[in-house]
Each structure stands twice: as structure tokens, then as C-alpha cells.
Design a protein around this motif. Structure first.
Motif, PDB file in Angstrom:
ATOM      1  N   ALA A 146     131.657  36.556  17.583  1.00  0.00           N
ATOM      2  CA  ALA A 146     131.577  35.803  18.995  1.00  0.00           C
ATOM      3  C   ALA A 146     132.885  35.332  19.113  1.00  0.00           C
ATOM      4  CB  ALA A 146     130.470  34.715  18.549  1.00  0.00           C
ATOM      5  N   GLU A 147     132.793  35.458  21.128  1.00  0.00           N
ATOM      6  CA  GLU A 147     133.750  35.472  21.966  1.00  0.00           C
ATOM      7  C   GLU A 147     133.638  33.851  22.487  1.00  0.00           C
ATOM      8  OE1 GLU A 147     133.821  38.121  25.249  1.00  0.00           O
ATOM      9  OE2 GLU A 147     134.069  39.748  24.478  1.00  0.00           O
ATOM     10  N   GLU A 148     132.399  33.724  22.671  1.00  0.00           N
ATOM     11  CA  GLU A 148     132.822  31.962  22.799  1.00  0.00           C
ATOM     12  C   GLU A 148     133.423  31.412  22.008  1.00  0.00           C
ATOM     13  OE1 GLU A 148     128.729  33.040  21.379  1.00  0.00           O
ATOM     14  OE2 GLU A 148     130.413  33.538  22.645  1.00  0.00           O
ATOM     15  N   VAL A 149     133.915  30.168  22.063  1.00  0.00           N
ATOM     16  CA  VAL A 149     134.918  28.455  21.271  1.00  0.00           C
ATOM     17  C   VAL A 149     134.056  27.768  21.646  1.00  0.00           C
ATOM     18  CG1 VAL A 149     136.963  28.046  19.874  1.00  0.00           C
ATOM     19  CG2 VAL A 149     136.594  30.512  20.536  1.00  0.00           C
ATOM     20  N   PRO A 150     134.047  27.230  20.659  1.00  0.00           N
ATOM     21  CA  PRO A 150     133.482  26.980  19.667  1.00  0.00           C
ATOM     22  C   PRO A 150     131.669  28.120  19.100  1.00  0.00           C
ATOM     23  CG  PRO A 150     132.694  24.772  20.060  1.00  0.00           C
ATOM     24  CD  PRO A 150     133.321  25.632  20.907  1.00  0.00           C
ATOM     25  N   PRO A 151     131.489  28.798  18.633  1.00  0.00           N
ATOM     26  CA  PRO A 151     130.533  29.777  18.519  1.00  0.00           C
ATOM     27  C   PRO A 151     129.387  28.882  18.468  1.00  0.00           C
ATOM     28  CG  PRO A 151     131.602  29.572  16.261  1.00  0.00           C
ATOM     29  CD  PRO A 151     132.534  28.683  17.295  1.00  0.00           C
ATOM     30  N   GLU A 152     128.377  29.480  18.529  1.00  0.00           N
ATOM     31  CA  GLU A 152     126.788  28.885  18.952  1.00  0.00           C
ATOM     32  C   GLU A 152     126.458  28.213  17.572  1.00  0.00           C
ATOM     33  OE1 GLU A 152     122.017  29.634  20.414  1.00  0.00           O
ATOM     34  OE2 GLU A 152     123.687  31.299  19.903  1.00  0.00           O
ATOM     35  N   LEU A 153     126.642  29.574  16.417  1.00  0.00           N
ATOM     36  CA  LEU A 153     126.684  29.447  15.168  1.00  0.00           C
ATOM     37  C   LEU A 153     128.061  29.360  14.239  1.00  0.00           C
ATOM     38  CD1 LEU A 153     123.255  30.788  14.608  1.00  0.00           C
ATOM     39  CD2 LEU A 153     123.674  28.252  14.693  1.00  0.00           C
ATOM     40  N   PRO A 154     128.076  28.783  12.886  1.00  0.00           N
ATOM     41  CA  PRO A 154     128.962  29.334  12.099  1.00  0.00           C
ATOM     42  C   PRO A 154     128.884  30.715  11.668  1.00  0.00           C
ATOM     43  CG  PRO A 154     127.644  27.796  11.521  1.00  0.00           C
ATOM     44  CD  PRO A 154     126.905  27.832  12.360  1.00  0.00           C
ATOM     45  N   GLU A 155     130.015  31.070  12.247  1.00  0.00           N
ATOM     46  CA  GLU A 155     130.707  33.206  11.809  1.00  0.00           C
ATOM     47  C   GLU A 155     130.992  33.434  10.277  1.00  0.00           C
ATOM     48  OE1 GLU A 155     130.853  35.547  15.030  1.00  0.00           O
ATOM     49  OE2 GLU A 155     129.522  34.306  14.937  1.00  0.00           O
ATOM     50  N   PRO A 156     130.164  34.429  10.197  1.00  0.00           N
ATOM     51  CA  PRO A 156     130.105  35.064   8.823  1.00  0.00           C
ATOM     52  C   PRO A 156     132.334  35.702   8.714  1.00  0.00           C
ATOM     53  CG  PRO A 156     129.752  36.408  10.284  1.00  0.00           C
ATOM     54  CD  PRO A 156     129.646  35.435  11.322  1.00  0.00           C
ATOM     55  N   ALA A 157     132.366  36.282   7.286  1.00  0.00           N
ATOM     56  CA  ALA A 157     133.569  36.520   6.978  1.00  0.00           C
ATOM     57  C   ALA A 157     134.140  37.646   8.300  1.00  0.00           C
ATOM     58  CB  ALA A 157     134.127  37.257   5.916  1.00  0.00           C
ATOM     59  N   LEU A 158     135.266  37.706   8.843  1.00  0.00           N
ATOM     60  CA  LEU A 158     136.110  38.529   9.661  1.00  0.00           C
ATOM     61  C   LEU A 158     136.689  39.700   8.994  1.00  0.00           C
ATOM     62  CD1 LEU A 158     136.460  39.122  12.855  1.00  0.00           C
ATOM     63  CD2 LEU A 158     138.465  37.138  12.485  1.00  0.00           C
ATOM     64  N   GLY A 159     136.195  40.568   9.747  1.00  0.00           N
ATOM     65  CA  GLY A 159     137.256  41.518   9.176  1.00  0.00           C
ATOM     66  C   GLY A 159     136.402  42.382   7.687  1.00  0.00           C
ATOM     67  N   ILE A 160     135.791  42.734   7.368  1.00  0.00           N
ATOM     68  CA  ILE A 160     135.092  43.262   6.041  1.00  0.00           C
ATOM     69  C   ILE A 160     135.441  44.254   6.535  1.00  0.00           C
ATOM     70  CG2 ILE A 160     133.051  41.166   5.858  1.00  0.00           C
ATOM     71  CD1 ILE A 160     131.520  43.543   6.902  1.00  0.00           C
ATOM     72  N   ASN A 161     135.750  45.289   7.178  1.00  0.00           N
ATOM     73  CA  ASN A 161     135.738  46.635   7.142  1.00  0.00           C
ATOM     74  C   ASN A 161     137.607  47.113   6.894  1.00  0.00           C
ATOM     75  OD1 ASN A 161     136.515  45.016   9.671  1.00  0.00           O
ATOM     76  ND2 ASN A 161     136.947  47.434  10.891  1.00  0.00           N
ATOM     77  N   PHE A 162     137.919  46.158   7.449  1.00  0.00           N
ATOM     78  CA  PHE A 162     139.229  46.363   6.835  1.00  0.00           C
ATOM     79  C   PHE A 162     139.684  46.912   5.342  1.00  0.00           C
ATOM     80  CE2 PHE A 162     140.465  43.711  10.487  1.00  0.00           C
ATOM     81  CZ  PHE A 162     140.276  44.793  11.502  1.00  0.00           C
TER      82      PHE A 162
END
Length: 238
Positions: free
Chosen positions: A63-79
């Protein structure tokens, strides 16, 4: 990004939301694993795995907004995808997904009282974690190779000739499911299903749904000899 149409407020509503998101994540890491793997291209930007309350999953940017509407999952799982063994990577994603699912549930449960939070966690704890499901699929064939003559405490069943059989499908391998006959749960009487975790009693050799005897795949790993509730009761009376 994760969606929420109307925030669940009661324990039951929050658990329903958790269960739906959990189902979606599990589907991405098991049934839809090839599609999920291909979507997590390391050449793309930071990606996250989302489970939605309508039981669909999505790989997308955070999500781009800060803070997000909900907690965000782990970032960058693809790397990390191409730098790890595929099974280990899926297990890692599963662990982070479990953390995210709990954070969302307790985000919604902030206004619950102590007893309600305890009840919510108890309901969640009755379900196997995403990691347990993914790791169990990973574990089965390794267990059979190392201990082919005994009943696996994970998810193996005995055939009529006494050989151990694997019940779940490995997440990233396809194979034809073997026949198991009319095996019934010794607790609820339900028919055998390869989609569920089962455990066999080493005393009476009956089979049980893990949920019926409150045994999870993770808990089963630490049990050297499993006694069903009936056999445990008989032993205590002797």
C-alpha cells in the motif's frame, strides 16, 4: 493491497475474516503454487502476498498510503525466490504470512476485552498454521524415505500390506493420489480425506482426524508413540 469492505467487530466476525484470508494464503502456497511462484519474479519491485476476506489471494505492491488501512504483509518476498531452495522459500513465505494473518486479526480485535481476545486466539489456534500445512507437505516424502517401515506422525497412512503411504500432495510436485479404502475417523466416524491431517494410534491402530483429537502436524512431530484418547483412558484405569 489487502482489502476490507467493513471492519469485523465481534470475535466470530474477526475469526471468519482470519479463516478466509488463511484459506486464500494456503491456496496460493499449495494448490496454486506454480502460479504464485511465477508471479514472484525477483526482477520486479517489492512484492507482497495478500489474502482477502473473499478467499482470494494476490501478489502485489504494498500500500502507498502511510499508515496503511491494515497491517502490511512481509515486503519483497520475490527477492529471495531464486536464492533459496523452492521448498524453503515457500516455508519462509508461510511463516511471514502467519505473522501477518495474526496481526490483521488482532488489529481488528483491538477493542475486544481480555476474555474475547483469549477466545479469538483459542479459535485461531484450533486451525493449523500456514507454515504447518506447507512444511507438512514438504516433510512427508523425506519422512517416508528415512522411516519407510513405520507410521509417520506427520501424514502417512498404512495400506493393507502394511507399507506407509503419503496422504497429502507435496506443494511443488504432482503425483497420482493413492487409494485408501474406507478408512473412518475413530472419533467422528468421518471418511478419510487426503486434504486433512490424520494421525494413527500406535496401540489400537485406528486413525483419527488431527482436529478431532486436538493434534496438529507440529505437535505430532514431538510424539514418539501416539495413544488415542480411548487407549489412554484404558491404560489409566489399569
Amino acid at each position: 493491497m489487502s482489502s476490507v469492505s467493513s471492519s469485523p467487530k465481534s470475535v466470530e466476525e474477526i475469526f471468519k475474516d482470519y479463516n478466509a484470508r488463511h484459506t486464500a494464503i494456503v491456496r496460493a502456497l499449495t494448490h496454486d503454487v506454480d502460479e504464485f511462484y511465477n508471479l514472484c519474479d525477483p526482477e520486479k519491485e517489492n512484492l507482497c502476498l495478500y489474502g482477502h476476506p473473499n478467499e482470494t489471494w494476490e501478489v502485489n505492491l504494498p500500500a502507498e498510503e502511510v499508515p496503511p488501512e491494515l497491517p502490511e504483509p512481509a515486503l519483497g518476498i520475490n527477492f529471495a525466490r531464486d536464492g533459496m531452495n523452492r521448498r524453503d522459500w515457500l516455508s519462509l513465505v508461510a511463516v511471514h504470512s502467519d505473522c501477518w494473518l495474526l496481526s490483521v486479526a488482532f488489529f481488528f480485535g483491538t477493542r475486544l476485552n481480555q476474555n474475547e481476545r483469549k477466545r479469538l486466539f483459542s479459535m485461531i489456534n484450533e486451525l493449523p498454521t500456514t507454515f504447518e500445512i506447507v512444511a507438512e507437505r514438504k516433510h512427508v516424502k523425506e519422512k517416508l524415505t528415512a522411516d519407510s517401515g513405520s507410521k509417520s506422525r506427520g501424514s502417512t497412512k498404512k495400506s493393507t500390506d502394511g507399507q506407509a503411504k503419503s496422504t497429502p500432495k507435496v506443494a511443488d510436485e504432482s503425483y497420482q493420489e493413492e487409494e485408501h479404502g474406507e478408512t473412518l475417523c475413530g472419533s467422528c466416524g468421518g471418511n478419510y480425506s487426503a486434504d486433512e491431517f490424520w494421525i494413527g494410534c500406535d496401540i489400537c491402530e485406528r486413525w483419527y482426524h488431527g482436529k478431532c483429537v486436538k493434534i496438529t502436524p507440529a505437535k505430532a512431530e514431538s510424539i514418539k508413540q501416539y495413544k488415542c484418547p480411548s487407549c489412554s483412558l484404558k491404560r489409566s484405569r489399569q
